[in-house]
Each structure stands twice: as C-alpha cells, then as structure tokens.
Design an enzyme around this catalytic site. Structure first.
Site, PDB file in Angstrom:
ATOM      1  N   THR A  83       0.858  -1.173   0.000  1.00 32.02           N
ATOM      2  CA  THR A  83       0.000   0.000   0.000  1.00 32.02           C
ATOM      3  C   THR A  83       0.895   1.225   0.000  1.00 32.02           C
ATOM      4  OG1 THR A  83      -1.426   1.380   1.419  1.00 32.02           O
ATOM      5  CG2 THR A  83      -0.193  -0.357   2.495  1.00 32.02           C
ATOM      6  N   CYS A 197      -1.240   4.879  -5.731  1.00 35.39           N
ATOM      7  CA  CYS A 197      -2.142   4.055  -4.937  1.00 35.39           C
ATOM      8  C   CYS A 197      -2.159   2.710  -5.631  1.00 35.39           C
ATOM      9  CB  CYS A 197      -3.540   4.667  -4.871  1.00 35.39           C
ATOM     10  SG  CYS A 197      -4.761   3.594  -4.072  1.00 35.39           S
TER      11      CYS A 197
END
Length: 231
Positions: A83, A197
């Site tokens: 992440t 992202c």
C-alpha cells in the site's frame, strides 16, 4: 531464492496483484516450475480505514508493526508493505523488524531518476497526495518534485479509490475522469504520472494516456524480485 514478505489487505484487490506479479516475475526469470517464495499477512482493511479517517496514525502504525512481525516470524527475509498510503507509518513498521523494509517510494524514485524525470504528477489517496511522507521522500532521497491535482480533482481521485477501486469496481466514466486529470497535470509540466495508490493500475493503463505512467505496484514488486534473486 530469498523469501519475500508481503503485508497486504489494504486493499486485497491490489494485494492479489502483488502475489500474481511476484510469481510471474520469478517464472519469467527462472523458468520451469519456479514460483516465488512468499510469506504474507493480510489485515482487515476496515480496521485500518477507520484509523485513517480518524487520524489515529499511531494506532495504525502499532497494528501494522505487529502484523509485520508476524510476516517476519513466518520466514520473510524482506518486507513489502502493499500500500502507498500506509507508508505514512513506515518508520513504526521498520523499527519493529530485523529484516530489510523495502520502501515503495524508493522503487519509484529510482525508476524516475533513471528515466531522467525531475517533475512528476502524483495520483493517490488524499493522504498520499496532500501529506509529506511520500512526496518528501521522493524529493529528499531522489530529487524528484511532485505536482498534485487541484483540490477538486484530488477529491475525485480519492472518492473513486475508496468508493470503487478498493471494492473491485472498474468503470469507464471513472477511467475518463482520471485521464482528464492526467492531461491537466501534463499541462502543469508533469513529465510523467505516479500511480501512487496500488489500486489505480486496476483502472488506468498506459494505453489510456500519452504521458508515461509509473505504477508503484509494478515497481515495488521489482524491488522485491531484485532482493529475492540477488539481482
């Protein structure tokens, strides 16, 4: 071959990309029946998302540090935190480990520097676009400055991530929104755009844009493969 640790679940939609790409990378490099040695812990994203929204980053860091130690205990010899946003608590995670922590911004920064890119657009969650933990590392460690979208565009990018992409929802209207935002970043002087992202690459592809796209998931996976295979 060393064992790659993956701390995922944020969201699992992108974590499965890590698993697939790590195994594909090993197969491409070694051939035959080879696959990646992986130790993985996948957290419940609902718990982490609630801490993001409340701004309790210390507690989020504690939770992920505990999970990271579990990955190490499972035999991992390095750690990939799957992440971008939660690299905000990278220091807490890294301090809990005795194995190398491979920072996602470093894989991206190295590729951008090699490509001669000095100014790049950044798409990601609102946290990643607006806070310094990611942009600051790119500037301080790699000499790369980031342009971010306008506030209205940041809201659009963030909403699509949390309302659609983390749930596996991919739509053409949202792809069109992202393409328009990339075009505006290019007009501001961006030489490329970071897909900052890990879910964005599920939506936006290089064929959708004229500007070079730098997918952090792909570049992070490459870091893990280089470590595991001694490249």
């Amino acid at each position: 071959m060393k064992t790659i640790g993956v701390l995922g679940g944020m969201s699992w939609e992108s974590t499965q990309s890590y698993y697939r790409m790590l195994n594909e990378g090993v197969r491409e490099r070694l051939g035959g029946y080879h696959s990646a040695r992986i130790a993985m812990v996948s957290v419940d994203f609902a718990e982490i998302e609630a801490l993001q929204q409340s701004g309790d980053w210390d507690k989020a860091g504690d939770k992920l540090a505990l999970a990271a130690r579990q990955v190490e205990a499972a035999g991992a010899e390095c750690l990939l935190l799957a992440t971008n946003t939660m690299h905000k608590v990278a220091d807490a995670i890294e301090s809990a480990l005795s194995i190398p922590f491979l920072h996602i911004a470093d894989g991206t920064g190295s590729r951008l520097r090699a490509a001669g890119v000095e100014q790049v657009g950044l798409l990601g969650t609102r946290f990643t676009m607006e806070q310094e933990f990611y942009r600051g590392r790119l500037l301080d460690e790699h000499g790369i400055s980031c342009l971010v979208p306008t506030r209205e565009d940041r809201d659009r990018v963030h909403r699509i991530i949390f309302e659609e992409l983390v749930h596996g929802v991919i739509t053409e209207p949202s792809r069109h929104v992202y393409r328009e935002i990339v075009t505006r970043l290019q007009a501001q002087g961006a030489q490329g755009v970071i897909l900052g992202c890990t879910e964005i690459a599920l939506l936006l592809r290089q064929q959708d844009c004229d500007l070079p796209l730098y997918d952090t998931t792909t570049l992070h996976v490459e870091m893990g493969l280089e470590f595991a295979l001694g490249e």
